[in-house]
Enzyme design. Structure first.
Site, PDB file in Angstrom:
ATOM      1  N   GLU A 173       0.823  -1.223   0.000  1.00 51.78           N
ATOM      2  CA  GLU A 173       0.000   0.000   0.000  1.00 51.78           C
ATOM      3  C   GLU A 173       0.854   1.269   0.000  1.00 51.78           C
ATOM      4  O   GLU A 173       0.491   2.283   0.578  1.00 51.78           O
ATOM      5  CB  GLU A 173      -0.976   0.018   1.183  1.00 51.78           C
ATOM      6  CG  GLU A 173      -1.909  -1.165   1.253  1.00 51.78           C
ATOM      7  CD  GLU A 173      -2.710  -1.376  -0.015  1.00 51.78           C
ATOM      8  OE1 GLU A 173      -2.853  -0.419  -0.806  1.00 51.78           O
ATOM      9  OE2 GLU A 173      -3.191  -2.500  -0.224  1.00 51.78           O
ATOM     10  N   GLY A 174       2.003   1.188  -0.642  1.00 49.02           N
ATOM     11  CA  GLY A 174       2.917   2.330  -0.706  1.00 49.02           C
ATOM     12  C   GLY A 174       4.006   2.164   0.329  1.00 49.02           C
ATOM     13  O   GLY A 174       3.762   2.313   1.532  1.00 49.02           O
TER      14      GLY A 174
END
Length: 591
Positions: free
Chosen positions: A435-436
């Site tokens: 998610e980053g």
């Protein structure tokens, strides 16, 4: 084998004594009295402890297996998933019109922490579905919502998000997956996606993939990306399942952790997909899911730390090793328990102060999301947008560190799989990446979020800290809290000022300090949370607390955080102010 017990008392304290949820004007919060939230949390705690947690080790040991194009989840997962679905837990905070229970996101977050602590791999199946359903809820047409949401809210159908490709991760503008328009308004998608959590499994009758792809002829780079709904089985007009779509699992990734979740390579071969949102606006729709997912990943870091801490405390109280240097504490035994030793205490206090402070931070963030969505509060929306990379990055970095500290309490036994402590460390590790990756979160914070809307949101945060310190300036009992918090806030402001003065001349001066800034910001956020918790505990004691030991412990832990953890802000500031020169001087071939 490790055990887990839901921290319902601590959650109730944060919800009611710190956030004062039942007095909030956010729509739906009026129903959140102590009895109601207590009943929900108690039931969730029973389910996670008795049904979900015992499968954590099973999932880790067995993993998922791929046979003839079908992924089989670990023993017991399917039966447990049925119990979770039957209890309505998958739609706790989803709209009632689609079969959810319509409760605030805040309560869903508290329950989500329990599930994630109990078994992160298992919980990801429903968590990803929640995120995909949220994207459809915001960006889908009326027909798309009616077709997909009722089954996804109940988790009869699960969902995924498909971004990453073998040659591109963070830089999604490089993606090659194509979406060819068809005469009937649908698209045919062709390409390969990797690292797709819950991409294929045997626990749902259909899987709804949200896939990023490029429509030929669109803008170059990220501006040409669109988002599509691509079901595993096509859905007929009457809602029944039709033909198998052109999407198949190519492989299951072999991973360091989260073995019980099927992380897949997904191959799209002319698969039928339906545009979600507008053409070439895929990132806008995807970020609806990703922002929620980033808060959820921050929760995962916290949750693994909580579970690891619980087991480390039990071991430290039980394991006999050495004698207390100030005098024997266990005269009838051959040694004293580990917990008498100062360095063990230091480690446990690090863990305890992080977990409890991080929980308050996370739930505060969830409350702001409710304010933004339910009350249309633009200020709350701006503030939680600013804090999202801090919640994700700081809580997962620190959460992982705390699982390592918990493992260390066990000494050599922590390295042996029999005790199960390595799983918490291995499972927590991915939260710093997906998610980053956390370095990207730090760049987002410094490069975008600080200056957003003219910097009004970071100024609003500083005002929150300033107001808290001012309100408690004359309270001698709060002096040990207010002083360090005020000093840490000055460090954060000084770091921001350094970026303003030097970042325009050389952007590397800001970017080289971004990671330290994220952690500096995180410590100040937890400092503010501990300030609020200390004040709430102090008020409870002044008003004749029925649980003096609990509130005294809160005050002691608050003082520990301020004295032993918050001073890290000075170190982070010094690193930031050293600039980029020492970071960037070496040529690439000198590494």
């Amino acid at each position: 084998m490790p055990t887990y017990s839901a921290p319902t008392k601590d959650m109730q304290f944060v919800l009611h004594d710190v956030l004062n949820v039942s007095a909030s004007e956010i729509p739906g919060y009026g129903d959140l009295d102590r009895a109601f939230t207590g009943a929900v949390l108690e039931e969730a705690g029973k389910l996670t402890a008795a049904v979900v947690a015992p499968l954590n080790v099973v999932g880790d040991a067995e993993g998922c297996r791929l046979e003839n194009g079908v992924v089989y989840t670990p023993t017991g997962f399917k039966e447990a998933f049925e119990q979770v679905k039957e209890g309505g837990w998958t739609g706790l905070d989803m709209p009632e019109e689609f079969g959810g229970q319509g409760m605030p996101y805040l309560l869903g977050t508290a329950v989500g922490e329990m599930f994630s602590s109990a078994n992160q791999s298992f919980t990801m199946y429903q968590g990803l579905t929640h995120g995909a359903a949220s994207a459809i809820l915001v960006h889908g047409t009326k027909a798309q919502k009616a077709t997909y949401l009722p089954k996804m809210v109940s988790c009869e159908w699960t969902g995924t998000m498909n971004l990453t490709e073998p040659h591109c991760g963070t830089d999604l503008g490089l993606m090659r997956t194509k979406a060819e328009p068809q005469s009937d308004g649908a698209y045919h998608l062709t390409g390969q996606k990797i690292f797709i959590s819950a991409g294929e499994h045997d626990m749902a009758e259909n899987i709804i993939h949200l896939v990023l792809a490029k429509i030929p002829g669109g803008p170059e780079g990220i501006k040409g990306v669109s988002l599509f709904i691509v079901p595993k089985f096509l859905v007929n007009a009457d809602g029944t399942l039709g033909a198998r779509n052109g999407v198949a699992v190519g492989n299951i990734e072999k991973k360091m952790g989260i073995h019980g979740n099927s992380t897949c390579v997904m191959n799209y071969d002319g698969a039928t997909g339906y545009l979600l949102g507008e053409e070439h606006k895929g990132m806008r729709a995807m970020f609806t899911m990703m922002n929620e997912a980033r808060l959820g990943v921050g929760m995962q870091g916290l949750a693994q730390a909580e579970a690891a801490y619980q087991n480390a405390v039990a071991y430290a109280k039980d394991r006999l090793q050495g004698r207390d240097v100030t005098g024997v504490k266990n005269p009838d035994g051959p040694a004293d328990p580990l917990i008498v030793h100062p360095d063990i205490r230091r480690s446990l206090m690090d863990q305890k102060s992080f977990v409890e402070g991080g929980r308050a931070f996370l739930l505060w963030g969830a409350q702001m999301i409710d304010a933004a969505h339910r009350a249309k509060d633009a200020e709350a929306d701006g503030l939680v947008s600013l804090l999202t990379p801090v919640i994700k990055g700081f809580l997962t970095d620190q959460g992982y560190d705390m699982t390592v500290q918990a493992q260390q309490i066990y000494g050599g036994h922590g390295y042996i799989e029999e005790h199960g402590m390595s799983q918490f460390t291995r499972d927590a590790r991915i939260a710093m990446i997906y998610e980053g990756a956390n370095g990207v979160q730090a760049l987002d914070l410094v490069g975008r979020k600080l200056a957003q809307d003219g910097g009004k949101h970071v100024m609003a945060f500083f005002e929150l800290v300033k107001s808290f310190c001012k309100e408690n300036a004359d309270d001698d009992a709060m002096a040990e809290i207010v002083g360090p918090l005020k000093e840490a806030s000055k460090h954060l402001q000084a770091a921001g000022m350094y970026f303003m003065q030097n970042g325009m001349k050389n952007p590397n001066h800001a970017l080289a300090g971004s990671y330290d800034f994220m952690h500096l910001f995180g410590h100040v956020c937890l400092g503010l949370m501990w300030g609020r918790m200390a004040k709430a505990a102090q008020n409870a004691l002044a008003n004749g607390s029925q649980d003096v030991a609990f509130h005294d412990t809160k005050l002691t832990t608050a003082r520990y955080y301020m004295a032993r953890r918050l001073p890290a802000t000075q170190m982070h500031l010094a690193r930031i102010q050293s600039g980029a020169d020492t970071v960037m001087t070496l040529d690439a071939d000198q590494f």
